[in-house]
Design an enzyme around this catalytic site. Structure first.
Site, PDB file in Angstrom:
ATOM      1  CD  GLU A  65      -3.338  -3.920  -4.777  1.00 59.51           C
ATOM      2  OE1 GLU A  65      -4.129  -3.161  -4.180  1.00 59.51           O
ATOM      3  OE2 GLU A  65      -3.560  -5.131  -4.947  1.00 59.51           O
ATOM      4  CG  HIS A  98      -9.564  -1.173  -4.932  1.00 55.03           C
ATOM      5  ND1 HIS A  98     -10.363  -0.350  -4.173  1.00 55.03           N
ATOM      6  CD2 HIS A  98      -8.665  -1.714  -4.070  1.00 55.03           C
ATOM      7  CE1 HIS A  98      -9.979  -0.392  -2.907  1.00 55.03           C
ATOM      8  NE2 HIS A  98      -8.956  -1.206  -2.818  1.00 55.03           N
ATOM      9  CD  GLU A 102      -6.038   0.557  -3.015  1.00 53.71           C
ATOM     10  OE1 GLU A 102      -6.526   0.888  -1.921  1.00 53.71           O
ATOM     11  OE2 GLU A 102      -5.579  -0.567  -3.250  1.00 53.71           O
ATOM     12  CG  HIS A 142      -1.951  -1.094   1.170  1.00 55.99           C
ATOM     13  ND1 HIS A 142      -1.654  -2.393   1.541  1.00 55.99           N
ATOM     14  CD2 HIS A 142      -3.250  -1.100   0.769  1.00 55.99           C
ATOM     15  CE1 HIS A 142      -2.727  -3.141   1.395  1.00 55.99           C
ATOM     16  NE2 HIS A 142      -3.707  -2.387   0.929  1.00 55.99           N
TER      17      HIS A 142
END
Length: 405
Positions: free
Chosen positions: A235, A311, A261, A211
């Site tokens: 990701e 997402h 996202e 993230h």
């Protein structure tokens, strides 16, 4: 047909570990009584403020207008205040309303939205779930911190029919990222991923879900350890505010980079594609600018041979919109889901989203193909004081585990 009213539902998520503490749904009604539903994702304000902002945007740009004029509505909202630049709050609110307008349009024409955007090209949509999401609070620490427990959970999901699982082996993430990961974290991420791969073999793809907690060089250090385990993607290895940095990561690893996202509008995704920063686009339709904007992004991705993997870490109305765009996009890869779309994700809809053996079956009903169960929504109002995401100075795994995957 004219747009008449809007009503917002801020719903407390009873499945707290699956999609955040609350969901924000909108119901738009026309003067002839046709109703459309949408969902707003991840705006960084308390719902009390968000409801006022939704009402303000609706009154200034939508009340009394033609619901079919999606392009015109986008330009008016995007250009409001002479801003003409991507804004996650503005586009989050717009996305929810735009989604509801497509629901109205589909119902007016008696067609699923995907038939209005080129027609269905996928009869079923492959889905994945989040491996770390605990079944209950007591099992949280074990699954996150124990590779053997993670491997056991992975096998349970494979038995259900899943062929892809995502997990974040490099937590935590804080308000002071990006950073270099510690040697301890790098070693744990390697062991955790290796153990899951050993358990699932070639029967399941593994998806690395970081993230933005790493700098570009830090992300490359982790990627080089994880390449041996052949993940389907890496990701959001770096924050979304430095596309050039993410491009350096994409160029330096054999793992495909996925992101999106936290991006909004085609303009940010165009920059991502121009710089070869990602080959898998993860737009959230409750933030990116809605259904039409997401379809444009998917089409841009086709020209760059990039795929889409919408997402979802929110409520099922965004999920329903994801399904509509995915069903008509040739470059669809896989879609995020919350396990089998059961539990509160099913309860909040009058008819649950259909999931079979690892795949979502696109609905044939008009519009988005789902209806909000308003009685359930009103019976579960969000009454807390927390925002959707809270990130501190230091690792706060328990808090973050409850608020985001």
């Amino acid at each position: 047909m004219k747009i008449k009213d809007i009503k917002t539902f801020v719903v407390g998520n009873k499945s707290i570990h699956r999609g955040g503490p609350y969901w924000v749904f909108v119901k738009v009604t026309t003067d002839c009584g046709t109703v459309g539903y949408g969902e707003v994702y991840g705006v960084a304000f308390h719902p009390k403020a968000l409801v006022a902002m939704i009402d303000d945007m609706f009154d200034r740009h939508f009340a009394g207008a033609d619901p079919f004029k999606i392009e015109r509505h986008f330009r008016h909202v995007y250009s409001a205040g002479f801003s003409q630049r991507p804004d996650p709050t503005v586009m989050g609110i717009f996305s929810g309303i735009e989604m509801a307008l497509w629901d109205i349009i589909g119902k007016a024409l008696d067609k699923p939205v995907y038939e209005l955007l080129g027609g269905k090209v996928h009869e079923r949509l492959r889905s994945y779930t989040y491996l770390n999401a605990p079944a209950d609070a007591a099992s949280n620490k074990k699954v996150y911190d124990d590779p053997d427990a993670a491997a056991e959970r992975a096998l349970e999901y494979i038995a259900q029919g899943f062929t892809a699982l995502k997990f974040d082996p490099a937590r935590p993430y804080t308000a002071f990222d990006p950073r270099q990961l510690s040697m301890e974290t790098l070693d744990f991420a390697d062991r955790y991923t290796a153990r899951v791969r050993e358990a699932v073999g070639t029967s399941c793809d593994i998806l690395i879900g970081t993230h933005g907690e790493m700098s570009p060089s830090g992300a490359l250090r982790l990627a080089r350890r994880l390449e041996a385990h052949d993940p389907l993607w890496f990701e959001e290895p770096t924050p979304p505010d430095n596309i050039a940095g993410m491009a350096r990561v994409a160029a330096g690893t054999r793992i495909p980079v996925a992101t999106g996202e936290r991006l909004t509008t085609k303009y940010e995704f165009a920059d991502l594609l121009r710089q070869d920063a990602a080959s898998i686009l993860q737009m959230n339709l409750g933030r990116v600018g809605g259904i039409l904007e997401a379809k444009k992004i998917a089409s841009m991705g086709e020209a760059f041979h990039a795929q889409i993997a919408p997402h979802l870490f929110c409520g099922p109305v965004v999920g329903a919109a994801n399904i509509q765009v995915s069903a008509c996009s040739p470059n669809f890869l896989i879609m995020e889901g919350i396990e089998q779309w059961g539990g509160f994700h099913a309860e909040i809809l009058t008819t649950p989203i259909r999931w079979e053996d690892g795949y979502i079956i696109p609905p044939t009903a008009p519009g988005l193909g789902v209806e909000l169960n308003e009685a359930v929504a009103e019976a579960n109002p969000y009454t807390g004081e927390r925002l959707q995401l809270r990130m501190g100075d230091e690792p706060a795994c328990a808090i973050l585990a409850e608020t985001t995957p």
